[in-house]
Write an enzyme that holds these catalytic residues in place. Structure first.
Site, short mmCIF file in Angstrom:
data_model
loop_
_atom_site.label_atom_id
_atom_site.label_comp_id
_atom_site.label_asym_id
_atom_site.label_seq_id
_atom_site.Cartn_x
_atom_site.Cartn_y
_atom_site.Cartn_z
N LYS A 66 1.43 14.48 -56.00
CA LYS A 66 1.53 15.36 -54.83
C LYS A 66 0.37 15.16 -53.85
CE LYS A 66 4.47 18.90 -56.88
NZ LYS A 66 4.71 20.33 -57.10
N ALA A 155 -14.34 31.23 -59.27
CA ALA A 155 -14.72 30.56 -58.01
C ALA A 155 -13.50 29.93 -57.34
CB ALA A 155 -15.79 29.51 -58.29
#
Ligand code: NDP
Length: 277
Positions: A66, A155
């Site tokens: 992708k 994060a």
């Protein structure tokens, strides 16, 4: 002349895309052939070049290519830019147009097929990988009351929160949390966009997140009652669903983009559906 399409990946044997697109072509009367294309790792561009040279009109792209498709494209639709990944290509002369229909496919499945409007709902999405990244703007466009992204690596959830805040033009509050911060919070819709179910694992999710009439949606498909869906069921979630409808809807988006005609997805969803037991 029969137009050629393919899904490219490695491995590719497992792909349901040929079955789906062939069914769509039959019901819409489109003259096309859709095949599987196994490309070697590092060989994406060469394989696509060859497919185009042989007259190929378009492709679906699956793991692990992708990002390669993102780099290969000459025109990126906003959905592909936001997702940072591409799952559909259209070849028009020298131009390679790229889209990512996963997010819109997810929203169409939830809103149209499952009849669960997202407007005003409290929405929780587990995971901060490619699927979440692609789903954020389509989910936000539905106007939920809030969107919370939770991830093991906090994060990464925070990075997606700021990305979504940059691109989202509405006023939906977006929060990024760790699993341990979910205590005492409930949601109307909970999406499992982690890859945990692929290995029968369960994210460290408190069972209290599911509101009584909650939709618990597992993006993975064909796995039956995954640990996530089992947790939701035991917690009394009102509706359980897996990602088979998302798969069919993203395919229908690509088909409509390539062929200018939108196929109905109900028969394909029924055919691929694996009972959630
Ligand atoms: P990625 O590999 O990009 O991201 C995986 C995410 O899962 C990361 O956020 C990772 O957390 C988290 N994760 C993995 N294992 C665990 C665990 N045991 N506990 C908690 N979190 C975990 O995957 P994708 O985003 O591409 O895919 C996610 C899911 O969506 C897959 O199940 C995939 O099959 C499905 N999918 C379905 C589609 C459909 O059409 N139905 C289309 C696309 C995807 P961390 O960041 O901390 O590592």
């Amino acid at each position: 002349m029969t137009d050629r399409y393919a899904v490219i990946g490695n491995p590719i044997e497992q792909s349901k895309s040929p079955l789906i697109h062939t069914a769509f072509a039959e019901v819409t009367g489109q003259d096309l052939a859709y095949t599987k294309l196994l490309a070697p790792l590092g060989g994406f561009a060469a394989a696509v070049d060859a497919f185009r040279a042989a007259g190929g009109k378009g492709m679906n792209v699956t793991a692990p290519f992708k990002m390669d498709a993102f780099a290969y494209a000459t025109e990126l639709a906003p959905s592909a830019q936001m997702a940072g990944a591409v799952n559909a290509l259209k070849f028009v002369g020298d131009t390679v147009v790229a889209e990512n229909f996963d997010g819109v496919g997810l929203v169409r499945d939830v809103v149209n097929n499952l009849k669960c409007p997202l407007q005003g709902r409290r929405v929780l999405i587990l995971g901060a990988g490619g699927a979440t990244r692609g789903a954020l703007l389509p989910l936000l466009s539905q106007g939920p009351a809030e969107l919370v992204i939770v991830n093991r690596t906090v994060a990464k959830a925070q990075a997606l929160q700021s990305l979504a805040q940059q691109h989202h033009t509405g006023a939906v509050p977006i929060r990024a949390l760790g699993y341990d911060e979910l205590a005492g919070q409930t949601f109307d819709v909970v999406f499992n966009a982690t890859s945990a179910s692929l290995t029968a694992e369960l994210p460290p999710l408190p069972a209290t997140v599911f509101a009584p009439a909650c939709l618990a949606y597992e993006l993975a498909y064909g796995k039956g009652l995954t640990p996530f869906l089992k947790l939701a069921q035991q917690a009394g979630a009102g509706h359980l669903a897996d990602g088979v409808g998302m798969l069919a809807e993203q395919a229908a988006e690509a088909f409509a983009w390539w062929r200018g005609v939108r196929p109905d997805t109900a028969a394909v969803i029924q055919k691929l559906n694996v009972p959630l037991v």
